[in-house]
Design a protein around this motif. Structure first.
Motif, short mmCIF file in Angstrom:
data_model
loop_
_atom_site.label_atom_id
_atom_site.label_comp_id
_atom_site.label_asym_id
_atom_site.label_seq_id
_atom_site.Cartn_x
_atom_site.Cartn_y
_atom_site.Cartn_z
N ILE A 283 0.83 -1.20 0.00
CA ILE A 283 0.00 0.00 0.00
C ILE A 283 0.87 1.25 0.00
O ILE A 283 0.76 2.11 0.86
N GLY A 284 1.69 1.37 -1.00
CA GLY A 284 2.45 2.59 -1.14
C GLY A 284 3.68 2.67 -0.28
O GLY A 284 3.96 3.70 0.33
N SER A 285 4.46 1.58 -0.20
CA SER A 285 5.65 1.60 0.63
C SER A 285 6.72 2.51 0.04
O SER A 285 7.59 3.00 0.76
N GLU A 286 6.68 2.75 -1.26
CA GLU A 286 7.66 3.63 -1.88
C GLU A 286 7.05 5.01 -2.09
O GLU A 286 6.10 5.18 -2.84
N ARG A 287 7.61 5.98 -1.39
CA ARG A 287 7.16 7.36 -1.53
C ARG A 287 8.09 8.07 -2.52
O ARG A 287 9.31 8.01 -2.38
N ILE A 288 7.52 8.69 -3.51
CA ILE A 288 8.28 9.35 -4.57
C ILE A 288 8.18 10.85 -4.37
O ILE A 288 7.11 11.40 -4.13
N GLY A 289 9.33 11.54 -4.48
CA GLY A 289 9.35 12.97 -4.28
C GLY A 289 8.43 13.70 -5.25
O GLY A 289 8.40 13.40 -6.44
N GLN A 290 7.68 14.65 -4.74
CA GLN A 290 6.79 15.47 -5.54
C GLN A 290 6.41 16.71 -4.74
O GLN A 290 6.61 16.75 -3.52
N PRO A 291 5.88 17.73 -5.38
CA PRO A 291 5.49 18.94 -4.65
C PRO A 291 4.47 18.62 -3.56
O PRO A 291 3.58 17.79 -3.75
N VAL A 292 4.60 19.29 -2.42
CA VAL A 292 3.69 19.07 -1.31
C VAL A 292 2.27 19.45 -1.74
O VAL A 292 2.03 20.53 -2.26
N ALA A 293 1.34 18.53 -1.50
CA ALA A 293 -0.08 18.78 -1.81
C ALA A 293 -0.94 18.20 -0.71
O ALA A 293 -0.85 17.00 -0.41
N TYR A 294 -1.76 19.04 -0.10
CA TYR A 294 -2.70 18.59 0.93
C TYR A 294 -3.99 18.12 0.28
O TYR A 294 -4.41 18.65 -0.76
N ALA A 295 -4.61 17.12 0.89
CA ALA A 295 -5.84 16.58 0.33
C ALA A 295 -6.81 16.21 1.44
O ALA A 295 -6.41 15.91 2.57
N ILE A 296 -8.08 16.21 1.10
CA ILE A 296 -9.13 15.91 2.07
C ILE A 296 -10.14 14.97 1.42
O ILE A 296 -10.38 15.03 0.21
N THR A 297 -10.72 14.08 2.23
CA THR A 297 -11.71 13.13 1.72
C THR A 297 -12.67 12.74 2.82
O THR A 297 -12.45 13.05 4.01
N ILE A 298 -13.75 12.07 2.42
CA ILE A 298 -14.73 11.53 3.35
C ILE A 298 -14.72 10.01 3.18
O ILE A 298 -15.01 9.52 2.09
N PRO A 299 -14.36 9.26 4.21
CA PRO A 299 -14.35 7.80 4.08
C PRO A 299 -15.72 7.24 3.71
O PRO A 299 -16.76 7.83 4.05
N THR A 300 -15.71 6.12 3.04
CA THR A 300 -16.95 5.50 2.59
C THR A 300 -17.90 5.19 3.74
O THR A 300 -19.12 5.29 3.61
N ASN A 301 -17.32 4.81 4.89
CA ASN A 301 -18.16 4.43 6.03
C ASN A 301 -18.35 5.57 7.03
O ASN A 301 -18.65 5.34 8.20
N ALA A 302 -18.18 6.81 6.58
CA ALA A 302 -18.37 7.96 7.47
C ALA A 302 -19.78 7.92 8.06
O ALA A 302 -20.76 7.77 7.33
N PRO A 303 -19.92 8.07 9.38
CA PRO A 303 -21.24 7.98 10.01
C PRO A 303 -22.15 9.17 9.70
O PRO A 303 -23.37 9.05 9.78
N HIS A 304 -21.55 10.32 9.31
CA HIS A 304 -22.36 11.51 9.03
C HIS A 304 -21.91 12.14 7.71
O HIS A 304 -21.33 13.23 7.70
#
Length: 339
Positions: A283-304
Motif C-alpha cells: 500500500i504505497g511503501s515507496e514514496r516518490i518525491g513530488q510537490p507538497v499537496a494537501y488533500a481531504i476526503t470523506i471515508p466510505t463508512n463515514a457515520p455523518h
C-alpha cells in the motif's frame, strides 16, 4: 406551610431545572475529523467559524501524522467523518484498496486543496542561530554537535520529506556524504542513499533507531516544536506554514529542493524513500518525491456523510479565501478513483 429562604431558593432552582429539561435542544451531531498535524492550527479557526454557523454540529478534531491519520480508518477501522493529509498521494495508495474480497474502497475520491514547502525551523537558542544563512544551512546542520529533528517517516509525510530534501541538497550543493552527515550516520543501522538509473533511493529499516543524540524523531512534525522550544534540538525539518504559525525562525530552501515548486517536480521525482514497515509493502511503501499537496476526503463508512460534506466544503472555501502562508493551487482539484 412556609418555606425558609434557603429552602425556597432550592425549590425554585429545582423547578427551573425541571422546566429546562422539558425544552432541551436536540443533541448535537459529533463530527470526527482527523487531519495531519500541520493542519491543526488553521482548522482550529475553521472549526470555530463552522460551529458558529452550524450549532447543531460539534466538530471533534484529532491530529496525527498523515499515514497515521489514514490508518485510523484502514487499520483501526474507526468510523471517521473526514480525513485530511499532507500528502495527497497517500489517499489513493492507502484508501483505494479493497477492504476485503468483494468489498469497496475506503474512499474513491479526494480534493487537493493546498500546497506547502519544507523549511529548516529554529529558535534564537539554537546552536549556530547567529550565523546560519540560506547559503550555509547544510554546513551548520552537518556539524556533529548540532542536533536535528524530523518526524517519523513511517507515520508522517514530513518525515520522509525531510529525507528527500536532504538527499536533494547533497546533489544540489555537490556535497558528497551530506545526507549521512546530517541524518544517515546517526541511525542504527545507518541510513544511506543508493543511486541507480538517475534515481536516489533511501530504504528505511523496520524500526527507526537513532544511534546518538544528534538526531531526534517524533511521531509528527508538530511534536518537534516542544523540543525546539526546550532546546532539545537545534533545528527541525518543518513545513513553512507551521514555522510561521508558531512564530519560529526558519531558513527558506531553494525551490530545487524544498518540495514546494511545481516547476521542479521532475527533479523531486528523482528521490524515492521506501518505508521499511512490512504492512506498507502493498500500500504505497515507496514514496516518490513530488510537490507538497494537501488533500481531504470523506471515508466510505463515514457515520455523518452529509455533515462531513458541509464541513469539507467549508474548509475548501476558507482555504481558497484566506490561506495565509499556504502556497498552492488557486482552485481545489477533485480526483476520482478509476478502473
Amino acid at each position: 406551610m412556609k418555606c425558609s429562604a434557603p429552602l425556597a431558593v432550592l425549590v425554585l432552582a429545582l423547578l427551573a431545572t425541571s422546566a429546562g429539561c422539558t425544552g432541551t435542544s436536540p443533541e448535537q451531531t459529533i463530527l470526527t475529523v482527523i487531519p495531519a498535524g500541520s493542519l491543526l492550527y488553521p482548522l482550529e479557526n475553521i472549526e470555530a467559524a463552522f460551529e458558529s454557523q452550524h450549532p447543531e454540529i460539534d466538530v471533534r478534531i484529532e491530529g496525527h501524522g498523515s499515514i497515521q491519520a489514514i490508518r485510523q480508518v484502514t487499520d483501526l477501522e474507526r468510523e471517521v467523518d473526514v480525513v485530511a493529509v499532507a500528502d495527497a498521494s497517500l489517499i489513493p495508495d492507502m484508501m483505494y484498496r479493497l477492504m476485503g474480497e468483494g468489498g469497496s474502497n475506503y474512499t474513491d475520491w479526494y480534493v487537493a486543496f493546498a500546497g506547502n514547502e519544507v523549511v529548516i525551523a529554529y529558535t534564537n537558542k539554537s546552536a549556530g542561530a547567529d550565523e546560519i544563512t540560506q547559503e550555509n544551512w547544510y554546513q551548520v546542520l552537518a556539524r556533529p554537535d548540532v542536533r536535528v529533528g524530523f518526524s517519523n517517516p513511517m507515520l508522517d509525510a514530513c518525515g520522509y520529506r525531510a529525507l528527500m530534501v536532504t538527499a536533494l541538497a547533497e546533489e544540489y550543493y555537490g556535497e558528497s556524504g551530506l545526507f549521512e552527515a546530517i541524518i544517515g550516520s546517526s541511525f542504527d543501522p545507518p541510513l544511506t542513499v543508493t543511486r541507480a538509473d538517475g534515481i536516489r533511493k533511501i530504504t528505511l529499516p523496520e524500526r527507526m533507531r537513532p544511534a546518538d543524540e544528534k538526531v531526534a524523531i517524533r511521531d509528527g512534525s508538530i511534536y518537534l516544536l516542544s523540543l525546539l522550544d526546550a532546546s532539545g534540538i537545534d533545528y527541525a525539518f518543518e513545513y513553512r506554514s507551521v514555522a510561521e504559525e508558531h512564530g519560529l525562525r526558519w531558513i527558506d530552501l531553494p525551490p530545487e529542493i524544498n518540495l514546494g515548486s511545481a516547476e521542479h517536480a521532475d527533479d523531486y521525482q528523482k528521490v524515492h524513500v521506501t518505508l521499511g514497515f512490512q504492512r506498507f509493502q502493498s500500500i504505497g511503501s515507496e514514496r516518490i518525491g513530488q510537490p507538497v499537496a494537501y488533500a481531504i476526503t470523506i471515508p466510505t463508512n463515514a457515520p455523518h456523510p452529509d455533515e462531513a460534506r458541509m464541513f469539507v466544503d467549508f474548509v475548501l472555501e476558507r482555504f481558497q479565501e484566506e490561506r495565509p502562508g499556504w502556497p498552492g493551487p488557486d482552485t481545489a482539484t477533485v480526483y476520482h478513483a478509476t478502473g
